[in-house]
Design a protein around this motif. Sequence first.
Motif, PDB file in Angstrom:
ATOM      1  N   ILE A   1       0.829  -1.201   0.000  1.00  0.00           N
ATOM      2  CA  ILE A   1       0.000   0.000   0.000  1.00  0.00           C
ATOM      3  C   ILE A   1       0.862   1.248   0.000  1.00  0.00           C
ATOM      4  N   LEU A   2       0.262   2.374  -0.336  1.00  0.00           N
ATOM      5  CA  LEU A   2       0.945   3.660  -0.317  1.00  0.00           C
ATOM      6  C   LEU A   2       0.672   4.369   0.997  1.00  0.00           C
ATOM      7  N   ASP A   3       1.737   4.887   1.607  1.00  0.00           N
ATOM      8  CA  ASP A   3       1.543   5.670   2.822  1.00  0.00           C
ATOM      9  C   ASP A   3       1.330   7.130   2.467  1.00  0.00           C
ATOM     10  N   ARG A   4       1.260   7.975   3.482  1.00  0.00           N
ATOM     11  CA  ARG A   4       0.964   9.388   3.239  1.00  0.00           C
ATOM     12  C   ARG A   4       2.085  10.100   2.494  1.00  0.00           C
ATOM     13  N   ASP A   5       3.284   9.510   2.477  1.00  0.00           N
ATOM     14  CA  ASP A   5       4.400  10.085   1.729  1.00  0.00           C
ATOM     15  C   ASP A   5       4.525   9.472   0.343  1.00  0.00           C
TER      16      ASP A   5
END
Length: 480
Positions: A92-96
């Motif tokens: 998954i993609l984090d906030r960065d």
Amino acid sequence: MHFNSRYPSLNPRLFHHQSPVPLKGAKAGHFNAALADQLQWSASDQAAWVEICSGQKTFTEFEPLAMVYAGHQFGQWAGQLGDGRGLLIAQILDRDHQTIDLHLKGAGLTPYSRMGDGRAVLRSVIREYLAGHALNALGVASSNAVGFTTSTQGVQRETVEMGAMLLRSSDCHIRLGHFEWINQYQPELLAEFTQKCIEWHYPECLDAEQPILAFATQVIQRTAVMIAKWQLVGFAHGVMNTDNLNISGSTLDFGPYGFMERFRPNWINNHSDYNARYTYQQQPSMGHWDLWTWLNNLIPLAKPEQKEQFKQDLAQCLEHFEATFLEHYQLGLSQKMGLPHFHKDSFNCAMAFLHILQSEQLDYTGSFIRLQNQAYTALRDDCLDTRQFDAFLTQYQTIRENQAVDVLDAEMRLANPQYILRNHMAQKAIELAQQDDFSEVERLFQLLSQPYRKQTELEQAEDLVPPPSDVPEVMVSCSS
């Protein structure tokens, strides 16, 4: 969650798809809400964290898989290894906008389990959960964990223990041992696999004149920085096999780890390490050895007529390890000491301080805090050889004369943690958790969230000192 599934696009010979097998009577252990938020978990995801962290809920966007890899364990070729009790359940993609792996540990048998049972036990899960949290807060690149669950299901180790699962997060689960497995068993996959590793983790290397050499150099440098940071906070990984180091230079698979208390560089923190291969003082050389072993697996990427030159080029890449390690370790040690790193005598002075800690068997973390607080009398009073300490203190104060002491002191405060995860602290949390009391896990989680800030409202006296010398150490092994 924002999925970015990459690993399943690789050749299917590199993994095996399967679902986790939940433990009986799964129940909540501890949840890292701040990390879940950083990973962009929705409110519904967070509400379902127990189901996710116990393998009861998976995602239609990602079919869980176990990776296959190989490795050298304690210096010996171990052949095919792999995820014997863990599954990659999402990317998954984090906030960065960084891709993060979610890896469920203790998820059941896989084709790579060998003689294992596919499970994890509560004591090892708690140790990994707290240590990953501590290392991240200390500024050391490391895996972390969203949460862990316990259960009513027994798991056989030396005795029957409580089964548990951990949902680990990491920027990378591609190990040096992946390359070893490919070279040994599927060499035709090496070029494509290496290309994907560069695209995913080191895209800046794609524009280099020789992307593979640029990639190798980056892996070597990041690993050297990671180990330098280990040394500075007194962390001993315990099992630096080639299958436990990844290509992103972040700490992974630390089971029988330890944060050093009394300064003993030859301390064996993993009592399965019969030959003292992975002691604290050996970590830089063992990192160098692992990377040398890994580089040999890149040689087949060269064209036949260029192979000898490519070997020499890879050897030059490895030369970056020592220089990078020393640069970061010497700078970090100067900051811990409150000494100007450019002064010609700073490193020797720091080494003299470490020699005192070793010869007097003083606490590593606590002694730096005393030095930071200018508690010189207290340090001296703990020394049998006071002349040695007086000689050090004279040199130390001489170097600091006419320097920007306020700046140096500020650096000390940022470089010296008040708290580390001492083995007896983790053991107390484990013993209470085994009685269904997770209050100590929660206290330590909060304490270790801000290790550089004094927290008198949370700390306990035993957090600050090692056990008395006549109290047996908590022994930790690879059994988990």
